[in-house]
Design an enzyme around this catalytic site. Sequence first.
Site, PDB file in Angstrom:
ATOM      1  N   SER A  10       0.844  -1.195   0.000  1.00  0.00           N
ATOM      2  CA  SER A  10       0.000   0.000   0.000  1.00  0.00           C
ATOM      3  C   SER A  10       0.878   1.242   0.000  1.00  0.00           C
ATOM      4  O   SER A  10       1.737   1.401   0.880  1.00  0.00           O
ATOM      5  CB  SER A  10      -0.886   0.000   1.248  1.00  0.00           C
ATOM      6  N   HIS A  21      -1.258  -1.164  -4.263  1.00  0.00           N
ATOM      7  CA  HIS A  21      -2.515  -0.911  -3.561  1.00  0.00           C
ATOM      8  C   HIS A  21      -2.619   0.587  -3.263  1.00  0.00           C
ATOM      9  O   HIS A  21      -1.745   1.174  -2.625  1.00  0.00           O
ATOM     10  CB  HIS A  21      -2.538  -1.725  -2.261  1.00  0.00           C
ATOM     11  N   ASP A  26      -4.914   3.513  -1.612  1.00  0.00           N
ATOM     12  CA  ASP A  26      -5.998   3.758  -0.656  1.00  0.00           C
ATOM     13  C   ASP A  26      -6.603   5.134  -0.882  1.00  0.00           C
ATOM     14  O   ASP A  26      -5.976   6.155  -0.590  1.00  0.00           O
ATOM     15  CB  ASP A  26      -5.457   3.637   0.770  1.00  0.00           C
ATOM     16  N   MET A  29      -9.326   7.752   0.230  1.00  0.00           N
ATOM     17  CA  MET A  29     -10.178   8.066   1.388  1.00  0.00           C
ATOM     18  C   MET A  29     -10.763   9.464   1.229  1.00  0.00           C
ATOM     19  O   MET A  29     -10.057  10.380   0.799  1.00  0.00           O
ATOM     20  CB  MET A  29      -9.345   8.020   2.672  1.00  0.00           C
ATOM     21  N   HIS A  50      -8.442   0.878  -3.803  1.00  0.00           N
ATOM     22  CA  HIS A  50      -9.360   0.587  -2.694  1.00  0.00           C
ATOM     23  C   HIS A  50     -10.096   1.876  -2.335  1.00  0.00           C
ATOM     24  O   HIS A  50      -9.531   2.779  -1.729  1.00  0.00           O
ATOM     25  CB  HIS A  50      -8.496   0.062  -1.522  1.00  0.00           C
ATOM     26  N   MET A 101     -12.370   3.986  -0.251  1.00  0.00           N
ATOM     27  CA  MET A 101     -13.028   4.135   1.055  1.00  0.00           C
ATOM     28  C   MET A 101     -13.756   5.470   1.018  1.00  0.00           C
ATOM     29  O   MET A 101     -13.324   6.466   1.622  1.00  0.00           O
ATOM     30  CB  MET A 101     -11.967   4.083   2.165  1.00  0.00           C
ATOM     31  N   MET A 133     -11.202  -6.580   5.403  1.00  0.00           N
ATOM     32  CA  MET A 133     -10.502  -5.584   6.230  1.00  0.00           C
ATOM     33  C   MET A 133     -10.200  -6.203   7.592  1.00  0.00           C
ATOM     34  O   MET A 133     -11.119  -6.642   8.299  1.00  0.00           O
ATOM     35  CB  MET A 133     -11.357  -4.323   6.407  1.00  0.00           C
ATOM     36  N   GLY A 166      -8.937   3.386   7.389  1.00  0.00           N
ATOM     37  CA  GLY A 166      -8.678   4.812   7.579  1.00  0.00           C
ATOM     38  C   GLY A 166      -7.209   5.143   7.769  1.00  0.00           C
ATOM     39  O   GLY A 166      -6.775   6.228   7.391  1.00  0.00           O
ATOM     40  N   PHE A 167      -6.453   4.212   8.324  1.00  0.00           N
ATOM     41  CA  PHE A 167      -5.057   4.519   8.651  1.00  0.00           C
ATOM     42  C   PHE A 167      -4.175   3.286   8.519  1.00  0.00           C
ATOM     43  O   PHE A 167      -4.638   2.167   8.762  1.00  0.00           O
ATOM     44  CB  PHE A 167      -4.953   5.031  10.099  1.00  0.00           C
ATOM     45  N   GLY A 197      -0.837   1.186   9.951  1.00  0.00           N
ATOM     46  CA  GLY A 197      -0.170   1.006  11.238  1.00  0.00           C
ATOM     47  C   GLY A 197      -1.069   0.556  12.376  1.00  0.00           C
ATOM     48  O   GLY A 197      -0.667   0.613  13.536  1.00  0.00           O
ATOM     49  N   ASP A 234      -6.411  -6.891   4.307  1.00  0.00           N
ATOM     50  CA  ASP A 234      -5.834  -5.545   4.377  1.00  0.00           C
ATOM     51  C   ASP A 234      -5.908  -5.009   5.810  1.00  0.00           C
ATOM     52  O   ASP A 234      -7.004  -4.826   6.343  1.00  0.00           O
ATOM     53  CB  ASP A 234      -6.638  -4.644   3.425  1.00  0.00           C
ATOM     54  N   GLY A 237      -2.818  -4.387   9.184  1.00  0.00           N
ATOM     55  CA  GLY A 237      -2.055  -5.066  10.238  1.00  0.00           C
ATOM     56  C   GLY A 237      -1.344  -6.321   9.783  1.00  0.00           C
ATOM     57  O   GLY A 237      -1.032  -7.194  10.601  1.00  0.00           O
ATOM     58  N   GLY A 279       0.947  -2.002   4.311  1.00  0.00           N
ATOM     59  CA  GLY A 279       1.437  -0.634   4.279  1.00  0.00           C
ATOM     60  C   GLY A 279       2.677  -0.490   5.136  1.00  0.00           C
ATOM     61  O   GLY A 279       3.805  -0.542   4.662  1.00  0.00           O
ATOM     62  N   SER A 280       2.472  -0.342   6.432  1.00  0.00           N
ATOM     63  CA  SER A 280       3.591  -0.046   7.331  1.00  0.00           C
ATOM     64  C   SER A 280       4.627  -1.158   7.406  1.00  0.00           C
ATOM     65  O   SER A 280       5.817  -0.904   7.488  1.00  0.00           O
ATOM     66  CB  SER A 280       3.060   0.277   8.725  1.00  0.00           C
TER      67      SER A 280
END
Length: 199
Positions: A7, A32, A34, A36, A65, A67, A136, A141-142, A144, A175, A177, A197-198
């Site tokens: 992401s 990916h 995101d 938003m 994606h 959102m 999900m 939304g975020f 991490g 998607d 964690g 992502g993170s």
Amino acid sequence: MVLIAPSILSANFLHLEQEIKAIVEAGADFIHIDVMDGHFVPNLTMGPVIIEAIKRVTSVPLDVHLMINNPSCYLESYVESGADLLTIHVESSIHLERDLALIRSRGAKAGVALNPSTHERVLDYVINEVDLVLVMSVNPGFSGQTFLPSAVKKIAQIKGMLKAAHNTKCIISVDGGINEGTAASCVKAGATCLVSGSY
Ligand code: DX5
Ligand code: ZN
């Protein structure tokens, strides 16, 4: 084989082109993206202008994606901007079957995302109209956030539903964690694509 979709929400946006090239060289199967809108989720990111710019620097498929609220108003614009896979949330699509058909009619693959508290049975009547289901494993939304373990059972249930419907080509993506620990349990349950992502 498990697909990997980094992401770009975790990218350094001041060096986006180099960041894209780095994940492509590392073997990303999808990029990916995101999107938003500050309404469906409490964060605001990017839109078609950025997607168009990314499309110009890579041939790796773009996994967009959405959102956002009222996705039906924007589907054509996201496909035109370069989305190869366009995923909408079941919670914000009022006419889900119609939205999925529209995405496919414009030449993109159609995905459906489910928030952590949404039951997989909402897929029952569109199970043969989807190319990707995005489970999900955090509230969107975020980047991490911590992985919610309930996603593992949901992935297994969706795998069974797709099998029963003979839609075995559909990608099951997860998607939120994802790291070396949580990835393994998702793949074991049936995930065929990991968004990260993170990590
Ligand atoms: C969250 C986004 C994710 C996010 C994942 O709302 O949909 O794609 O970038 O980030 P990590 O892997 O850090 O949870
Ligand atoms: Zn995402």
